[in-house]
Design an enzyme around this catalytic site. Structure first.
Site, PDB file in Angstrom:
ATOM      1  N   SER A 134       0.865  -1.180   0.000  1.00 28.18           N
ATOM      2  CA  SER A 134       0.000   0.000   0.000  1.00 28.18           C
ATOM      3  C   SER A 134       0.901   1.229   0.000  1.00 28.18           C
ATOM      4  CB  SER A 134      -0.869  -0.038   1.255  1.00 28.18           C
ATOM      5  OG  SER A 134      -1.609   1.150   1.374  1.00 28.18           O
ATOM      6  N   LYS A 162      -0.971  -0.876  -4.474  1.00 30.02           N
ATOM      7  CA  LYS A 162      -2.203  -0.149  -4.125  1.00 30.02           C
ATOM      8  C   LYS A 162      -1.833   1.297  -3.873  1.00 30.02           C
ATOM      9  CE  LYS A 162      -4.751  -0.037   0.264  1.00 30.02           C
ATOM     10  NZ  LYS A 162      -5.516  -0.866   1.221  1.00 30.02           N
ATOM     11  N   LYS A 164      -2.957   4.960  -2.507  1.00 30.52           N
ATOM     12  CA  LYS A 164      -3.916   5.714  -1.710  1.00 30.52           C
ATOM     13  C   LYS A 164      -4.329   6.935  -2.535  1.00 30.52           C
ATOM     14  CE  LYS A 164      -4.127   3.547   2.305  1.00 30.52           C
ATOM     15  NZ  LYS A 164      -5.412   3.056   2.841  1.00 30.52           N
ATOM     16  N   ASP A 189      -7.238   2.988  -3.154  1.00 25.02           N
ATOM     17  CA  ASP A 189      -7.991   2.994  -1.887  1.00 25.02           C
ATOM     18  C   ASP A 189      -8.204   4.441  -1.465  1.00 25.02           C
ATOM     19  OD1 ASP A 189      -9.099   2.578   0.596  1.00 25.02           O
ATOM     20  OD2 ASP A 189      -7.330   1.610   1.481  1.00 25.02           O
ATOM     21  N   GLU A 214     -11.219   0.592  -3.720  1.00 21.44           N
ATOM     22  CA  GLU A 214     -11.506   0.238  -2.327  1.00 21.44           C
ATOM     23  C   GLU A 214     -12.141   1.409  -1.583  1.00 21.44           C
ATOM     24  OE1 GLU A 214      -7.941  -1.206  -0.467  1.00 21.44           O
ATOM     25  OE2 GLU A 214      -8.786  -1.155   1.556  1.00 21.44           O
ATOM     26  N   ASP A 239     -13.965  -2.039   2.461  1.00 25.38           N
ATOM     27  CA  ASP A 239     -13.083  -2.236   3.611  1.00 25.38           C
ATOM     28  C   ASP A 239     -13.869  -1.792   4.853  1.00 25.38           C
ATOM     29  OD1 ASP A 239     -11.173  -1.932   5.628  1.00 25.38           O
ATOM     30  OD2 ASP A 239      -9.721  -0.828   4.442  1.00 25.38           O
ATOM     31  N   LYS A 263     -10.065  -7.587   7.185  1.00 27.60           N
ATOM     32  CA  LYS A 263      -9.138  -7.225   8.267  1.00 27.60           C
ATOM     33  C   LYS A 263      -9.730  -7.784   9.546  1.00 27.60           C
ATOM     34  CE  LYS A 263      -7.578  -2.778   6.420  1.00 27.60           C
ATOM     35  NZ  LYS A 263      -7.906  -1.349   6.396  1.00 27.60           N
ATOM     36  N   GLY A 291      -4.279  -4.684   5.699  1.00 29.19           N
ATOM     37  CA  GLY A 291      -3.228  -4.455   6.691  1.00 29.19           C
ATOM     38  C   GLY A 291      -3.529  -3.206   7.493  1.00 29.19           C
TER      39      GLY A 291
HETATM   40  O1  SMG Z   1      -0.421  -2.503   6.761  1.00 33.24           O
HETATM   41  O2  SMG Z   1       0.156  -2.338   4.697  1.00 33.24           O
HETATM   42  C1  SMG Z   1      -0.482  -1.945   5.666  1.00 33.24           C
HETATM   43  C2  SMG Z   1      -1.377  -0.757   5.495  1.00 33.24           C
HETATM   44  C3  SMG Z   1      -2.362  -0.982   4.428  1.00 33.24           C
HETATM   45  O3  SMG Z   1      -3.416   0.863   3.400  1.00 33.24           O
HETATM   46  C4  SMG Z   1      -3.400   0.113   4.325  1.00 33.24           C
HETATM   47  N1  SMG Z   1      -4.313   0.181   5.321  1.00 33.24           N
HETATM   48  O4  SMG Z   1      -7.572   1.388   4.533  1.00 33.24           O
HETATM   49  O5  SMG Z   1      -6.573  -0.370   3.900  1.00 33.24           O
HETATM   50  C5  SMG Z   1      -6.572   0.666   4.540  1.00 33.24           C
HETATM   51  C6  SMG Z   1      -5.377   1.145   5.338  1.00 33.24           C
HETATM   52  C7  SMG Z   1      -5.752   1.408   6.756  1.00 33.24           C
HETATM   53  C8  SMG Z   1      -4.650   1.776   7.665  1.00 33.24           C
HETATM   54  S1  SMG Z   1      -3.982   3.284   7.330  1.00 33.24           S
HETATM   55  C9  SMG Z   1      -3.076   3.778   8.705  1.00 33.24           C
HETATM   56 MG    MG Z   2      -8.582   0.345   2.973  1.00 34.58          MG
END
Ligand code: SMG
Ligand code: MG
Length: 381
Positions: A134, A162, A164, A189, A214, A239, A263, A291
Site C-alpha cells: 500500500s 495499491k 492511496k 484505496d 476500495e 473495507d 481485516k 493491513g
Molecule cells: O499494513 O500495509 C499496511 C497498510 C495498508 O493501506 C493500508 N491500510 O484502509 O486499507 C486501509 C489502510 C488502513 C490503515 S492506514 C493507517
Molecule cells: Mg482500505
C-alpha cells in the site's frame, strides 16, 4: 484453559517513513500488544487501533479502557477455549479491534499449548503468499516522489501496488503509475474520501484497468457504493463498511460489494474473519487480506489468514521492512519474487523479542483476578 492475567504493553515504534492516507498522516506506530498468561502458557495479540479515531471510531486509549473495564473481565479467571471468546465478548457492542486483540492472544496461547500453527488451525492451504504493498500519498504531493516510491517497491518484488487516493490525488497519479507499469496489478484505496457527487469523476478510473477500487465513499453510504458499482467497470471493494458476516452478506446481496478487504481487527477477530472468508467463497466473492501497519505479531497472523483458499488477490501483507527498520518480533520478510512464507511455528509463530519490547514499551497495564497495576517506562513518552 484458565486465563490468569492479561498484560497490555503499550509500545512506540518509529516508521521508516510517514504513511499518508486521505484521513491523515502517521509518523510512528503506537500500538497495544496483549500478553495473556494462562495455565497452559502464554499467548500474544495485537490491537490494530491507531492513536486517533481517523480510520474508524476506535483508538488506542478507548481500546485500553474497553479492554480493562469490559473485555478482559469477561475472560479472566475462568475455564475457556479460544472458540468461546466471541460469545463471551459478544454482549459488548463495538470495539472490534480491542476484542480481536484479546481473541488473538487467547488463540495464540491455546495453539502454542497444542503445538499447532495458526495457518493450519484456520485452514490455510498454501505455504507462501504473494505480497502487495500500500503506497501512501507522498508528503510533498509530488508525482516524482510517488514514482520513486513505487519503483522502489517494484524493485523489491511486490506483486501488486495499491495507491492511496483522495480528491486532487487520484486520476493523475493512477495514470502515471499505470503507464509506467502496464502489466502490474494495480488498485486504489480512498478511505471514504468521496461522496455520491463524485460518481462521474470516479468512473474515469475505469481507464486504468484496476483490480478494484476500495472504499471510495463513506462507510455508511451503501446506496452510494451501489450506484457507483453500477456505473463503474472496476470492481467495488469494501473495507471500512464490512463489519460482520451478516453485513457482508447484506452488502453483497444489495449490489454494493464485489470484493472484500478482510481485516480481522475491523470485524472483531480472526474467527469472524475466517467466517467472512467462508461466506465470500460461498457467494463467489474474491477476498484479500488488509493491513493496519501491524508489528510482527499481527503481521504473522495476517499472513496465516491470507493463506486460506479464498484469498485469491494479493493482500497488504508487506514485509516488516515496509514500515519498520526494526520490528518488535523477528521480521516477516518477502522474497525477491514477492512471496512471503507462511509461519509454521506454533500459533502465529512469532513473539516480541524481550530486549526490544523492554526498550520500546512506554506503559504496561497488568490485570489479574485480584486487581490491576499500571506502570510507565521511566524515560518513555
Ligand atoms: O499494513 O500495509 C499496511 C497498510 C495498508 O493501506 C493500508 N491500510 O484502509 O486499507 C486501509 C489502510 C488502513 C490503515 S492506514 C493507517
Ligand atoms: Mg482500505
Amino acid at each position: 484453559m484458565i486465563i490468569d492475567s492479561v498484560t497490555i504493553h503499550r509500545v512506540a515504534l518509529p516508521l521508516v517513513r510517514p504513511f499518508r492516507t486521505s484521513f491523515g498522516i502517521e509518523y510512528d506506530k503506537d500500538v497495544l500488544l496483549l500478553e495473556v498468561t494462562s495455565d497452559v502458557g502464554v499467548g500474544w495479540g495485537e490491537c490494530v487501533a491507531a492513536p486517533a479515531p481517523l480510520y474508524s471510531h476506535e483508538f488506542n486509549n478507548a481500546a485500553l479502557l474497553a479492554l480493562h473495564d469490559h473485555l478482559i473481565p469477561r475472560v479472566l479467571d475462568r475455564d475457556i477455549d479460544a472458540e468461546d471468546v466471541p460469545r463471551l465478548l459478544g454482549p459488548v457492542r463495538g470495539h472490534p479491534m480491542a476484542r480481536g486483540a484479546l481473541e488473538l492472544a487467547i488463540l495464540d496461547a491455546q495453539l502454542r499449548a497444542s503445538g499447532r500453527s495458526f495457518a493450519s488451525y484456520l485452514g490455510a492451504d498454501r505455504s507462501a503468499i504473494p505480497c502487495g504493498v500500500s503506497v501512501g500519498i507522498p508528503a510533498d504531493d509530488s508525482l516524482e516522489t510517488l514514482v520513486a516510491d513505487v519503483d522502489g517497491y517494484v524493485a523489491e518484488g511486490y506483486r501488486r501496488i495499491k495507491l492511496k487516493i483522495e480528491p486532487g490525488w487520484d486520476l493523475e497519479p493512477t495514470r502515471v503509475i499505470r503507464e509506467r507499469y502496464p502489466e502490474m496489478p494495480l488498485q486504489v484505496d480512498a478511505n471514504q474520501a468521496y461522496s455520491r457527487a463524485d460518481i462521474e469523476h470516479l468512473v474515469a478510473l475505469d481507464a486504468f484497468d484496476l483490480l478494484l477500487i476500495e472504499q471510495p465513499i463513506h462507510e455508511e453510504d451503501y446506496l452510494g457504493h451501489k450506484l457507483l458499482a453500477e456505473r463503474m467497470a472496476t470492481p467495488m471493494c469494501l473495507d471500512e463498511s464490512i463489519l460482520s458476516v451478516d453485513n457482508a452478506d447484506s452488502l453483497i446481496d444489495y449490489g454494493a460489494c464485489e470484493v472484500i478487504n478482510i481485516k480481522a481487527g475491523r470485524v472483531g477477530g480472526y474467527l469472524a474473519a475466517r467466517d467472512i472468508h467462508d461466506l465470500a467463497v460461498s457467494r463467489g466473492i474474491p477476498v484479500w487480506c488488509g493491513g493496519m501497519v501491524e508489528t510482527g505479531i499481527g503481521r504473522a497472523a495476517n499472513v496465516a489468514l491470507a493463506a486460506l483458499p479464498g484469498f485469491t488477490l494479493p493482500g497488504d501483507t508487506s514485509s516488516s521492512t515496509r514500515f519498520f527498520a526494526t520490528d518488535i518480533t523477528e521480521p516477516l520478510l518477502m522474497d525477491a519474487d514477492g512471496m512471503m512464507a507462511v509461519p509454521t511455528g506454533p500459533g502465529p509463530g512469532v513473539t516480541p523479542l524481550p530486549e526490544l519490547l523492554d526498550e520500546l514499551t512506554i506503559a504496561r497495564y497488568v490485570t489479574t483476578a485480584s486487581g490491576s497495576t499500571t506502570s510507565f517506562a521511566r524515560s518513555g513518552a
